[in-house]
Motif scaffolding. Structure first.
Motif, PDB file in Angstrom:
ATOM      1  N   ASP A  27       0.840  -1.189   0.000  1.00  0.00           N
ATOM      2  CA  ASP A  27       0.000   0.000   0.000  1.00  0.00           C
ATOM      3  C   ASP A  27       0.876   1.240   0.000  1.00  0.00           C
ATOM      4  O   ASP A  27       0.689   2.156  -0.771  1.00  0.00           O
ATOM      5  CB  ASP A  27      -0.924  -0.009   1.214  1.00  0.00           C
ATOM      6  CG  ASP A  27      -1.861   1.189   1.230  1.00  0.00           C
ATOM      7  OD1 ASP A  27      -2.466   1.471   0.180  1.00  0.00           O
ATOM      8  OD2 ASP A  27      -1.955   1.840   2.284  1.00  0.00           O
ATOM      9  N   ARG A  28       1.862   1.270   0.905  1.00  0.00           N
ATOM     10  CA  ARG A  28       2.823   2.367   0.939  1.00  0.00           C
ATOM     11  C   ARG A  28       4.079   1.882   1.644  1.00  0.00           C
ATOM     12  O   ARG A  28       4.067   0.924   2.393  1.00  0.00           O
ATOM     13  CB  ARG A  28       2.248   3.604   1.605  1.00  0.00           C
ATOM     14  CG  ARG A  28       1.841   3.447   3.045  1.00  0.00           C
ATOM     15  CD  ARG A  28       1.262   4.741   3.627  1.00  0.00           C
ATOM     16  NE  ARG A  28       0.053   5.153   2.977  1.00  0.00           N
ATOM     17  CZ  ARG A  28      -1.170   4.987   3.470  1.00  0.00           C
ATOM     18  NH1 ARG A  28      -1.333   4.432   4.637  1.00  0.00           N
ATOM     19  NH2 ARG A  28      -2.227   5.382   2.821  1.00  0.00           N
ATOM     20  N   LEU A  29       5.149   2.590   1.388  1.00  0.00           N
ATOM     21  CA  LEU A  29       6.450   2.247   1.938  1.00  0.00           C
ATOM     22  C   LEU A  29       6.997   3.474   2.645  1.00  0.00           C
ATOM     23  O   LEU A  29       6.906   4.585   2.121  1.00  0.00           O
ATOM     24  CB  LEU A  29       7.385   1.834   0.784  1.00  0.00           C
ATOM     25  CG  LEU A  29       8.803   1.420   1.106  1.00  0.00           C
ATOM     26  CD1 LEU A  29       8.812   0.134   1.915  1.00  0.00           C
ATOM     27  CD2 LEU A  29       9.573   1.204  -0.200  1.00  0.00           C
ATOM     28  N   THR A  30       7.518   3.290   3.853  1.00  0.00           N
ATOM     29  CA  THR A  30       8.078   4.423   4.578  1.00  0.00           C
ATOM     30  C   THR A  30       9.372   4.001   5.256  1.00  0.00           C
ATOM     31  O   THR A  30       9.636   2.809   5.411  1.00  0.00           O
ATOM     32  CB  THR A  30       7.077   4.982   5.625  1.00  0.00           C
ATOM     33  OG1 THR A  30       7.591   6.195   6.151  1.00  0.00           O
ATOM     34  CG2 THR A  30       6.839   3.998   6.757  1.00  0.00           C
ATOM     35  N   LEU A  31      10.145   4.965   5.641  1.00  0.00           N
ATOM     36  CA  LEU A  31      11.385   4.682   6.348  1.00  0.00           C
ATOM     37  C   LEU A  31      11.087   4.258   7.780  1.00  0.00           C
ATOM     38  O   LEU A  31      10.142   4.739   8.401  1.00  0.00           O
ATOM     39  CB  LEU A  31      12.281   5.918   6.364  1.00  0.00           C
ATOM     40  CG  LEU A  31      12.825   6.378   5.025  1.00  0.00           C
ATOM     41  CD1 LEU A  31      13.542   7.708   5.185  1.00  0.00           C
ATOM     42  CD2 LEU A  31      13.764   5.343   4.447  1.00  0.00           C
ATOM     43  N   GLU A  32      11.931   3.398   8.315  1.00  0.00           N
ATOM     44  CA  GLU A  32      11.741   2.897   9.671  1.00  0.00           C
ATOM     45  C   GLU A  32      11.665   4.009  10.713  1.00  0.00           C
ATOM     46  O   GLU A  32      10.786   3.982  11.583  1.00  0.00           O
ATOM     47  CB  GLU A  32      12.870   1.922   9.993  1.00  0.00           C
ATOM     48  CG  GLU A  32      12.525   0.936  11.057  1.00  0.00           C
ATOM     49  CD  GLU A  32      13.583  -0.144  11.188  1.00  0.00           C
ATOM     50  OE1 GLU A  32      13.518  -0.853  12.193  1.00  0.00           O
ATOM     51  OE2 GLU A  32      14.458  -0.276  10.318  1.00  0.00           O
ATOM     52  N   PRO A  33      12.552   5.017  10.682  1.00  0.00           N
ATOM     53  CA  PRO A  33      12.434   6.055  11.714  1.00  0.00           C
ATOM     54  C   PRO A  33      11.151   6.879  11.599  1.00  0.00           C
ATOM     55  O   PRO A  33      10.650   7.382  12.606  1.00  0.00           O
ATOM     56  CB  PRO A  33      13.682   6.926  11.509  1.00  0.00           C
ATOM     57  CG  PRO A  33      14.186   6.610  10.158  1.00  0.00           C
ATOM     58  CD  PRO A  33      13.727   5.215   9.837  1.00  0.00           C
ATOM     59  N   ILE A  34      10.600   7.004  10.404  1.00  0.00           N
ATOM     60  CA  ILE A  34       9.329   7.717  10.254  1.00  0.00           C
ATOM     61  C   ILE A  34       8.217   6.902  10.893  1.00  0.00           C
ATOM     62  O   ILE A  34       7.408   7.421  11.674  1.00  0.00           O
ATOM     63  CB  ILE A  34       9.010   7.994   8.771  1.00  0.00           C
ATOM     64  CG1 ILE A  34      10.052   8.942   8.171  1.00  0.00           C
ATOM     65  CG2 ILE A  34       7.603   8.563   8.618  1.00  0.00           C
ATOM     66  CD1 ILE A  34       9.932   9.123   6.676  1.00  0.00           C
TER      67      ILE A  34
END
Length: 176
Positions: A27-34
């Motif tokens: 669905d979506r990809l985000t950075l781990e710290p975010i």
């Protein structure tokens, strides 16, 4: 606001391969710290100047908040595994035994260590802390230097530690 990051093609291909084999869709990809920051820091607290540090096994990911949003992100290529490796090298342990001992440091005063050759010995917690102290101090210094770099050479109002590596003995004391 758009945040762009570049990942090696093999990492992205690996992610898609796992999803495909699991019959899942992205669905979506985000950075781990975010992701960690959104889970750990409520929106109204992001107005403060905070440093969220997600200490994992191999990396320590950092997210800085200020004026209501995440303003910068960074990573230190060192984390909890370095502490485990210090114990393993000192006592001739396999990695699993080193991890077990590292975790026991948080709740035992006497720890039994069985080395690679089967020799068993008991050590006081303070003896083991003295062995890992230089590595923990090095990790904390690298994390703090990255925080200062990301935060325009200013200490944040607070540092929030998350992730398994945040349970590393002495890490909180060295980051204060």
């Amino acid at each position: 606001t758009i945040i762009a990051t570049f990942l090696p093609r093999t990492v992205v291909d690996g992610l898609f391969s796992v999803l495909e084999h699991s019959n899942l869709e992205l669905d979506r990809l985000t950075l781990e710290p975010i992701a960690a920051g959104q889970a750990a820091i409520p929106r109204d607290m992001r107005r403060l100047n905070l440093a969220l540090v997600d200490i994992g096994a191999g990396t320590s990911d950092i997210a800085i908040t200020r004026e209501g949003s995440f303003t910068s992100f960074g990573m230190v290529p060192m984390a909890g595994d370095e502490i485990t490796e210090t114990l393993c090298e000192h006592f001739l342990l396999d990695f699993i035994e080193g991890e077990k001992i590292k975790k026991e440091l948080n709740n035992k005063d006497q720890i039994e260590i069985t080395n690679f050759f089967g020799t068993k010995e008991f050590f006081a917690k303070n003896q083991l802390l003295d062995i890992i102290r230089p590595t923990v101090k090095c990790l904390a210094e690298k994390i703090y230097q990255e925080i200062l770099l990301l935060n325009e050479n200013t200490p944040p109002q607070a540092i929030i530690l998350v992730g398994g590596g945040s349970q590393t003995p002495l890490i909180k004391e060295y980051l204060v």
